[in-house]
Design a protein around this motif. Structure first.
Motif, PDB file in Angstrom:
ATOM      1  N   MET A 163      -3.763  12.618   4.530  1.00 36.81           N
ATOM      2  CA  MET A 163      -3.089  11.264   4.517  1.00 36.81           C
ATOM      3  C   MET A 163      -3.940  10.369   5.465  1.00 36.81           C
ATOM      4  SD  MET A 163       0.792  10.660   5.569  1.00 36.81           S
ATOM      5  CE  MET A 163       1.324  11.330   4.190  1.00 36.81           C
ATOM      6  N   ILE A 164      -4.099   9.023   5.196  1.00 34.25           N
ATOM      7  CA  ILE A 164      -4.873   8.057   5.842  1.00 34.25           C
ATOM      8  C   ILE A 164      -3.770   7.517   6.809  1.00 34.25           C
ATOM      9  CG2 ILE A 164      -6.131   6.138   5.961  1.00 34.25           C
ATOM     10  CD1 ILE A 164      -7.222   6.839   3.295  1.00 34.25           C
ATOM     11  N   MET A 165      -3.910   7.406   8.136  1.00 35.61           N
ATOM     12  CA  MET A 165      -3.129   7.035   9.177  1.00 35.61           C
ATOM     13  C   MET A 165      -3.761   5.787   9.940  1.00 35.61           C
ATOM     14  SD  MET A 165      -0.704   9.421   8.447  1.00 35.61           S
ATOM     15  CE  MET A 165       0.329   9.995   9.961  1.00 35.61           C
ATOM     16  N   ASN A 166      -2.706   4.809  10.030  1.00 31.99           N
ATOM     17  CA  ASN A 166      -3.153   3.639  11.076  1.00 31.99           C
ATOM     18  C   ASN A 166      -2.986   3.843  12.395  1.00 31.99           C
ATOM     19  OD1 ASN A 166      -0.482   3.382  11.839  1.00 31.99           O
ATOM     20  ND2 ASN A 166       0.096   1.535  10.250  1.00 31.99           N
ATOM     21  N   ARG A 167      -3.124   2.885  13.159  1.00 27.17           N
ATOM     22  CA  ARG A 167      -3.371   3.072  14.745  1.00 27.17           C
ATOM     23  C   ARG A 167      -1.724   3.617  15.283  1.00 27.17           C
ATOM     24  NH1 ARG A 167      -4.762  -2.616  16.491  1.00 27.17           N
ATOM     25  NH2 ARG A 167      -5.216  -3.003  14.390  1.00 27.17           N
ATOM     26  N   ASN A 168      -0.807   3.163  14.533  1.00 25.44           N
ATOM     27  CA  ASN A 168       0.556   3.665  14.975  1.00 25.44           C
ATOM     28  C   ASN A 168       1.084   5.282  14.378  1.00 25.44           C
ATOM     29  OD1 ASN A 168       0.832   1.194  16.466  1.00 25.44           O
ATOM     30  ND2 ASN A 168       1.532   0.086  14.404  1.00 25.44           N
ATOM     31  N   ASN A 169      -0.041   5.841  13.923  1.00 26.76           N
ATOM     32  CA  ASN A 169       0.101   7.211  13.424  1.00 26.76           C
ATOM     33  C   ASN A 169       1.116   6.893  12.130  1.00 26.76           C
ATOM     34  OD1 ASN A 169      -1.055   9.440  13.706  1.00 26.76           O
ATOM     35  ND2 ASN A 169       0.376  10.289  14.836  1.00 26.76           N
ATOM     36  N   LYS A 170       1.020   5.815  11.438  1.00 27.34           N
ATOM     37  CA  LYS A 170       1.806   5.867  10.221  1.00 27.34           C
ATOM     38  C   LYS A 170       0.871   5.771   9.036  1.00 27.34           C
ATOM     39  CE  LYS A 170       5.867   3.072  11.836  1.00 27.34           C
ATOM     40  NZ  LYS A 170       6.532   1.944  11.740  1.00 27.34           N
ATOM     41  N   SER A 171       1.212   6.179   7.740  1.00 30.50           N
ATOM     42  CA  SER A 171       0.601   6.260   6.661  1.00 30.50           C
ATOM     43  C   SER A 171       0.149   4.673   6.558  1.00 30.50           C
ATOM     44  CB  SER A 171       1.233   6.833   5.582  1.00 30.50           C
ATOM     45  OG  SER A 171       0.741   6.866   4.269  1.00 30.50           O
ATOM     46  N   MET A 172      -0.805   4.542   6.052  1.00 28.17           N
ATOM     47  CA  MET A 172      -1.803   3.269   5.484  1.00 28.17           C
ATOM     48  C   MET A 172      -1.063   2.888   4.287  1.00 28.17           C
ATOM     49  SD  MET A 172      -3.815   1.984   7.706  1.00 28.17           S
ATOM     50  CE  MET A 172      -4.867   0.818   6.747  1.00 28.17           C
ATOM     51  N   TYR A 173      -0.578   3.943   3.557  1.00 30.15           N
ATOM     52  CA  TYR A 173      -0.131   3.795   2.186  1.00 30.15           C
ATOM     53  C   TYR A 173       1.452   4.258   2.315  1.00 30.15           C
ATOM     54  CZ  TYR A 173      -5.054   3.174   1.263  1.00 30.15           C
ATOM     55  OH  TYR A 173      -6.646   2.880   1.025  1.00 30.15           O
ATOM     56  N   PRO A 174       2.297   3.299   2.098  1.00 32.03           N
ATOM     57  CA  PRO A 174       3.726   3.796   1.891  1.00 32.03           C
ATOM     58  C   PRO A 174       3.696   4.385   0.546  1.00 32.03           C
ATOM     59  CG  PRO A 174       3.597   1.325   1.253  1.00 32.03           C
ATOM     60  CD  PRO A 174       2.124   1.729   1.814  1.00 32.03           C
ATOM     61  N   PRO A 175       4.921   5.567   0.618  1.00 30.97           N
ATOM     62  CA  PRO A 175       4.935   6.417  -0.507  1.00 30.97           C
ATOM     63  C   PRO A 175       5.621   5.191  -1.802  1.00 30.97           C
ATOM     64  CG  PRO A 175       6.531   6.542   0.953  1.00 30.97           C
ATOM     65  CD  PRO A 175       5.538   5.976   1.582  1.00 30.97           C
ATOM     66  N   THR A 176       5.185   5.529  -2.750  1.00 19.36           N
ATOM     67  CA  THR A 176       5.912   4.826  -3.999  1.00 19.36           C
ATOM     68  C   THR A 176       7.231   5.449  -4.044  1.00 19.36           C
ATOM     69  OG1 THR A 176       5.339   6.315  -5.775  1.00 19.36           O
ATOM     70  CG2 THR A 176       3.662   4.561  -5.260  1.00 19.36           C
ATOM     71  N   THR A 177       8.275   4.386  -4.396  1.00 15.28           N
ATOM     72  CA  THR A 177       9.604   4.505  -4.539  1.00 15.28           C
ATOM     73  C   THR A 177      10.187   3.743  -5.538  1.00 15.28           C
ATOM     74  OG1 THR A 177      10.543   2.910  -2.762  1.00 15.28           O
ATOM     75  CG2 THR A 177       9.640   5.178  -1.987  1.00 15.28           C
ATOM     76  N   PRO A 178      11.360   4.008  -6.118  1.00 11.91           N
ATOM     77  CA  PRO A 178      11.954   3.342  -7.218  1.00 11.91           C
ATOM     78  C   PRO A 178      12.227   2.125  -6.301  1.00 11.91           C
ATOM     79  CG  PRO A 178      12.864   5.401  -7.193  1.00 11.91           C
ATOM     80  CD  PRO A 178      12.245   5.344  -6.084  1.00 11.91           C
ATOM     81  N   ALA A 179      12.793   1.939  -5.075  1.00 11.84           N
ATOM     82  CA  ALA A 179      12.926   0.465  -4.512  1.00 11.84           C
ATOM     83  C   ALA A 179      11.887  -0.270  -4.531  1.00 11.84           C
ATOM     84  CB  ALA A 179      13.453   1.009  -3.195  1.00 11.84           C
ATOM     85  N   ILE A 180      10.761   0.197  -3.978  1.00  9.65           N
ATOM     86  CA  ILE A 180       9.540  -0.653  -4.137  1.00  9.65           C
ATOM     87  C   ILE A 180       9.174  -1.140  -5.647  1.00  9.65           C
ATOM     88  CG2 ILE A 180       6.973  -0.744  -3.766  1.00  9.65           C
ATOM     89  CD1 ILE A 180       7.332   1.294  -1.307  1.00  9.65           C
TER      90      ILE A 180
END
Length: 114
Positions: A1-18
């Motif tokens: 998983m690719i992470m940004n500086r804040n240790n969050k994924s650079m790519y949000p999961p695909t969801t029905p809401a998105i």
């Protein structure tokens, strides 16, 4: 998983809401894209497995993580083996490397003229 500086994924999961939000923001375009996609991946001169293997290869060249995951999954569903998927990825890798090598002609030409 690719992470940004804040240790969050650079790519949000695909969801029905998105997916819904995208459709709400541009319903005609989303409908057209989904219809286009269905048409492209229908069996024709190429069967669905071959089309998904092409999609896996192209996804690696375009470096779309969503496409890589989705089309790898679909290729498996259409009967592609792990070896076939990996071979398609290697073809894509060669094409990407070959393009970089071929474009070196531009640098060589520039080096010789300046």
């Amino acid at each position: 998983m690719i992470m940004n500086r804040n240790n969050k994924s650079m790519y949000p999961p695909t969801t029905p809401a998105i997916s819904k939000k995208r459709a709400d923001l541009a319903p005609d375009q989303v409908e057209a894209f989904l219809n286009f996609s269905k048409t492209v991946f229908k069996p024709g001169a190429l069967d669905e497995k071959a089309k998904q293997l092409i999609a896996v290869a192209v996804a690696h060249v375009t470096q779309c993580p969503y496409c890589i995951k989705g089309h790898t999954r679909l290729a498996k569903r259409k009967g592609a083996t792990n070896n076939e998927i990996m071979e398609a990825i290697w073809v894509a890798s060669e094409m990407r490397a070959g393009a970089a090598y071929a474009h070196a002609a531009l640098a060589v030409e520039e080096m010789e003229t300046n």
